[in-house]
Design a protein around this motif. Structure first.
Motif, PDB file in Angstrom:
ATOM      1  N   HIS A  85       0.825  -1.212   0.000  1.00  0.00           N
ATOM      2  CA  HIS A  85       0.000   0.000   0.000  1.00  0.00           C
ATOM      3  C   HIS A  85       0.861   1.264   0.000  1.00  0.00           C
ATOM      4  N   PRO A  86       1.521   1.594  -1.104  1.00  0.00           N
ATOM      5  CA  PRO A  86       2.293   2.840  -1.134  1.00  0.00           C
ATOM      6  C   PRO A  86       1.422   4.079  -1.183  1.00  0.00           C
ATOM      7  N   GLU A  87       0.129   3.910  -1.413  1.00  0.00           N
ATOM      8  CA  GLU A  87      -0.779   5.055  -1.500  1.00  0.00           C
ATOM      9  C   GLU A  87      -1.212   5.595  -0.143  1.00  0.00           C
ATOM     10  N   VAL A  88      -0.919   4.857   0.945  1.00  0.00           N
ATOM     11  CA  VAL A  88      -1.470   5.198   2.261  1.00  0.00           C
ATOM     12  C   VAL A  88      -0.945   6.553   2.735  1.00  0.00           C
ATOM     13  N   LEU A  89      -1.838   7.337   3.353  1.00  0.00           N
ATOM     14  CA  LEU A  89      -1.497   8.635   3.919  1.00  0.00           C
ATOM     15  C   LEU A  89      -1.568   8.557   5.441  1.00  0.00           C
ATOM     16  N   ALA A  90      -0.535   9.029   6.093  1.00  0.00           N
ATOM     17  CA  ALA A  90      -0.461   8.908   7.548  1.00  0.00           C
ATOM     18  C   ALA A  90      -1.621   9.609   8.243  1.00  0.00           C
ATOM     19  N   ASN A  91      -2.072  10.741   7.714  1.00  0.00           N
ATOM     20  CA  ASN A  91      -3.126  11.487   8.395  1.00  0.00           C
ATOM     21  C   ASN A  91      -4.521  10.910   8.177  1.00  0.00           C
ATOM     22  N   ARG A  92      -4.616   9.827   7.411  1.00  0.00           N
ATOM     23  CA  ARG A  92      -5.902   9.131   7.232  1.00  0.00           C
ATOM     24  C   ARG A  92      -5.847   7.702   7.768  1.00  0.00           C
ATOM     25  N   PHE A  93      -4.797   7.372   8.468  1.00  0.00           N
ATOM     26  CA  PHE A  93      -4.548   5.982   8.819  1.00  0.00           C
ATOM     27  C   PHE A  93      -5.448   5.463   9.933  1.00  0.00           C
ATOM     28  N   GLU A  94      -5.959   6.325  10.777  1.00  0.00           N
ATOM     29  CA  GLU A  94      -6.741   5.865  11.926  1.00  0.00           C
ATOM     30  C   GLU A  94      -7.947   5.031  11.509  1.00  0.00           C
ATOM     31  N   ASN A  95      -8.500   5.321  10.336  1.00  0.00           N
ATOM     32  CA  ASN A  95      -9.642   4.538   9.848  1.00  0.00           C
ATOM     33  C   ASN A  95      -9.320   3.051   9.765  1.00  0.00           C
ATOM     34  N   TRP A  96      -8.096   2.717   9.339  1.00  0.00           N
ATOM     35  CA  TRP A  96      -7.697   1.319   9.224  1.00  0.00           C
ATOM     36  C   TRP A  96      -7.753   0.637  10.594  1.00  0.00           C
ATOM     37  N   LEU A  97      -7.286   1.321  11.606  1.00  0.00           N
ATOM     38  CA  LEU A  97      -7.228   0.735  12.947  1.00  0.00           C
ATOM     39  C   LEU A  97      -8.617   0.505  13.513  1.00  0.00           C
ATOM     40  N   VAL A  98      -9.531   1.413  13.224  1.00  0.00           N
ATOM     41  CA  VAL A  98     -10.893   1.292  13.735  1.00  0.00           C
ATOM     42  C   VAL A  98     -11.667   0.203  12.987  1.00  0.00           C
TER      43      VAL A  98
END
Length: 241
Positions: free
Chosen positions: A180-193
């Motif tokens: 996933h090279p497209e991932v943005l750190a400031n949107r990552f919390e969604n993955w954890l939830v």
């Protein structure tokens, strides 16, 4: 002139991320087709300048449970045969592999977290070279439980200890990325939830993933922007429909 990019999205937060920023800088218009809204087979796959199939938590081989996979594969087969620019990320890479006749199946272990890629000689000669600066590989984000065989005629670009086939090209117009090279750190919390079950099964933790993303995310974003930009540079979108 704006050129349309069609992005097939399975989960709302697994979007184009960093790639969308690169496309926006170049004047491309992005249209998302969200699975579950309308007919998956409605768009003509030959119309967009670029087609991207994004990730999702389902199996690329699970047609019985997810009937949208058959028309999506048909779209991919038509586009790949036409030689048009096509990108697959995670589930998207698996679907491209399957559309090219390769087998997709559960991996021996789920790969979840930050891990650098080991590039092949072909990978170092490709846009993926931006993920390796001065001999030091940039950690890349991974979240997948399936893998695939390399399609016939494909060029192997990268691997990790847990997943041999991390990236490949097919011809000059197809790029498939298991990571996933497209991932943005400031949107990552969604993955954890959204995926606590995956996290629990993997042996890592939400705090660890959050910490690693804050640490490695900015570097990946810079490297991935360069990688995506160079890949796009090879196409003359003005000559397409």
């Amino acid at each position: 002139m704006k050129h349309e990019v069609l992005a097939i999205r399975h989960v709302y937060f697994e979007d184009l991320g960093n790639l969308e920023l690169v496309l926006g800088d170049r004047g491309h218009f992005v249209r998302y087709l969200d699975v579950g809204r309308g007919r998956i087979d409605a768009p003509n796959p030959l119309d967009p300048s670029l087609m991207v199939v994004l990730g999702g938590p389902i199996g690329a081989y699970d047609d019985a449970s997810y009937p949208h996979l058959a028309p999506l594969l048909a779209m991919l087969e038509k586009r790949l045969s036409a030689g048009l620019p096509t990108l697959g990320i995670c589930l998207g890479s698996q679907l491209i592999a399957r559309a090219l006749g390769a087998k997709v199946y559960p991996a021996e272990q789920k790969e979840l977290g930050w891990q650098p890629l080991t590039l092949t000689e072909a990978g170092r000669a490709s846009p993926l070279r931006h993920l390796e600066a001065e001999g030091v590989a940039t950690p890349v984000f991974h979240w997948h439980g399936d893998t695939f065989d390399l399609p016939e005629g494909a060029t192997h670009l990268a691997s990790t200890p847990a997943c041999r086939n991390q990236a490949f090209t097919w011809g000059e117009h197809v790029l498939a990325l298991q990571c996933h090279p497209e991932v943005l750190a400031n949107r990552f919390e969604n993955w954890l939830v959204a995926y606590p079950g995956d996290i629990a099964q993997s042996g890592t933790s939400a705090p660890r993933l959050r910490e690693d993303t804050a640490r490695f995310g900015p570097g990946l974003e810079r490297a991935a922007r360069a990688m995506f930009g160079e890949w796009l540079d090879q196409f003359d979108f003005t000559r397409q429909r």
